[in-house]
Design an enzyme around this catalytic site. Structure first.
Site, PDB file in Angstrom:
ATOM      1  N   HIS A   1      60.487  76.123  16.290  1.00 43.86           N
ATOM      2  CA  HIS A   1      60.996  75.138  15.332  1.00 43.86           C
ATOM      3  C   HIS A   1      61.554  73.957  16.110  1.00 43.86           C
ATOM      4  CE1 HIS A   1      63.656  74.174  11.564  1.00 43.86           C
ATOM      5  NE2 HIS A   1      63.054  73.108  12.064  1.00 43.86           N
TER       6      HIS A   1
ATOM      7  N   GLU B   1      61.239  66.159  15.785  1.00 45.54           N
ATOM      8  CA  GLU B   1      62.012  66.985  16.721  1.00 45.54           C
ATOM      9  C   GLU B   1      62.398  66.193  17.966  1.00 45.54           C
ATOM     10  OE1 GLU B   1      63.247  70.112  16.197  1.00 45.54           O
ATOM     11  OE2 GLU B   1      62.544  69.712  14.160  1.00 45.54           O
TER      12      GLU B   1
ATOM     13  N   HIS C   1      66.335  65.352  18.158  1.00 44.81           N
ATOM     14  CA  HIS C   1      66.966  66.256  19.121  1.00 44.81           C
ATOM     15  C   HIS C   1      66.640  65.914  20.575  1.00 44.81           C
ATOM     16  CE1 HIS C   1      68.169  68.843  15.792  1.00 44.81           C
ATOM     17  NE2 HIS C   1      66.917  68.809  15.346  1.00 44.81           N
TER      18      HIS C   1
END
Length: 226
Positions: free
Chosen positions: A60, A114, A118
């Site tokens: 994920h 992502e 992040h």
């Protein structure tokens, strides 16, 4: 003398600023997701354009986190995801970091999200290519599904206790994950995501300094087939 002192003060401030930026997170969560549980919900799922993913835990994300439970996000709006920088990793990303969101897509939006949310917050550790390469390496290093099946926990629609799941993973990998559950269409609790902690350099797994705020599990957990 005053000018020299001013220059020294400015240099000290710059060093402090760089140091603070480098310490804006204390560890990473490597989050792995079971595709059968993502799909077995009222929301359902869509297979990516590359086809149905393998029945294995996919990535994920690799998320920088702080010891107080907070986390940085969207740290560099100028560092937009560039697929050309991970062109050599695309086949691995499709296989081991698949998107299951609808409508069917090629995964680029998911990977871009992502990285931008992040990955940009760990720019002191690695660039875009390094971020994805590190997550892929860490996932392969764990081999979670083998750890579970070797411990008698199989994705066959059966039910297991939280202790059975954690014990099997710890015996097989050396680390106990935080286990997050979701619910299927009938309301049964099912194994959904696993959180492992990684040091700030992305080099090695560590014991988690703080647990995430994921959805807790009951003690009767389904491990659905996919």
């Amino acid at each position: 003398m005053a000018a020299r002192s001013s220059h020294l003060s400015l240099a000290l401030l710059l060093v402090m600023a760089v140091g603070c930026a480098a310490q804006d997170y204390d560890f990473f969560y490597l989050v792995l997701q079971w595709p059968g549980s993502y799909c077995d919900t009222r929301q359902s799922c869509c297979y990516p354009k590359s086809g149905k993913p393998a029945a294995d835990f996919g990535i994920h994300g690799l998320w920088p986190n702080r010891d107080d439970g907070s986390y940085p996000q969207n740290c560099n709006p100028d560092a937009a995801f560039d697929p050309s920088k991970v062109s050599d990793l695309l086949s691995e990303l499709r296989a081991n970091w698949p998107t299951l969101a609808c409508p069917t897509n090629d995964g680029l939006r998911f990977w871009g999200h992502e990285w931008e949310k992040h990955g940009t917050c760990a720019a002191n550790a690695f660039n875009e290519h390094g971020y994805f390469q590190t997550a892929l390496r860490l996932r392969d290093q764990l081999n979670v599904l083998d750890a579970l099946t070797s411990g008698g926990v199989s994705p066959d629609g059966g039910y297991y206790t939280l202790g059975q799941i954690k014990d099997a993973i710890k015996r097989g990998t050396g680390f106990e994950p935080y286990v997050e559950c979701n619910r299927d269409e009938s309301g049964n609790t099912q194994l959904y995501q696993l959180y492992f902690c990684v040091d700030t350099a992305g080099d090695r797994f560590i014991d988690c300094p703080v647990l995430p705020r994921g959805r807790a599990c009951s003690n009767r957990i389904e491990f659905p087939a996919f």
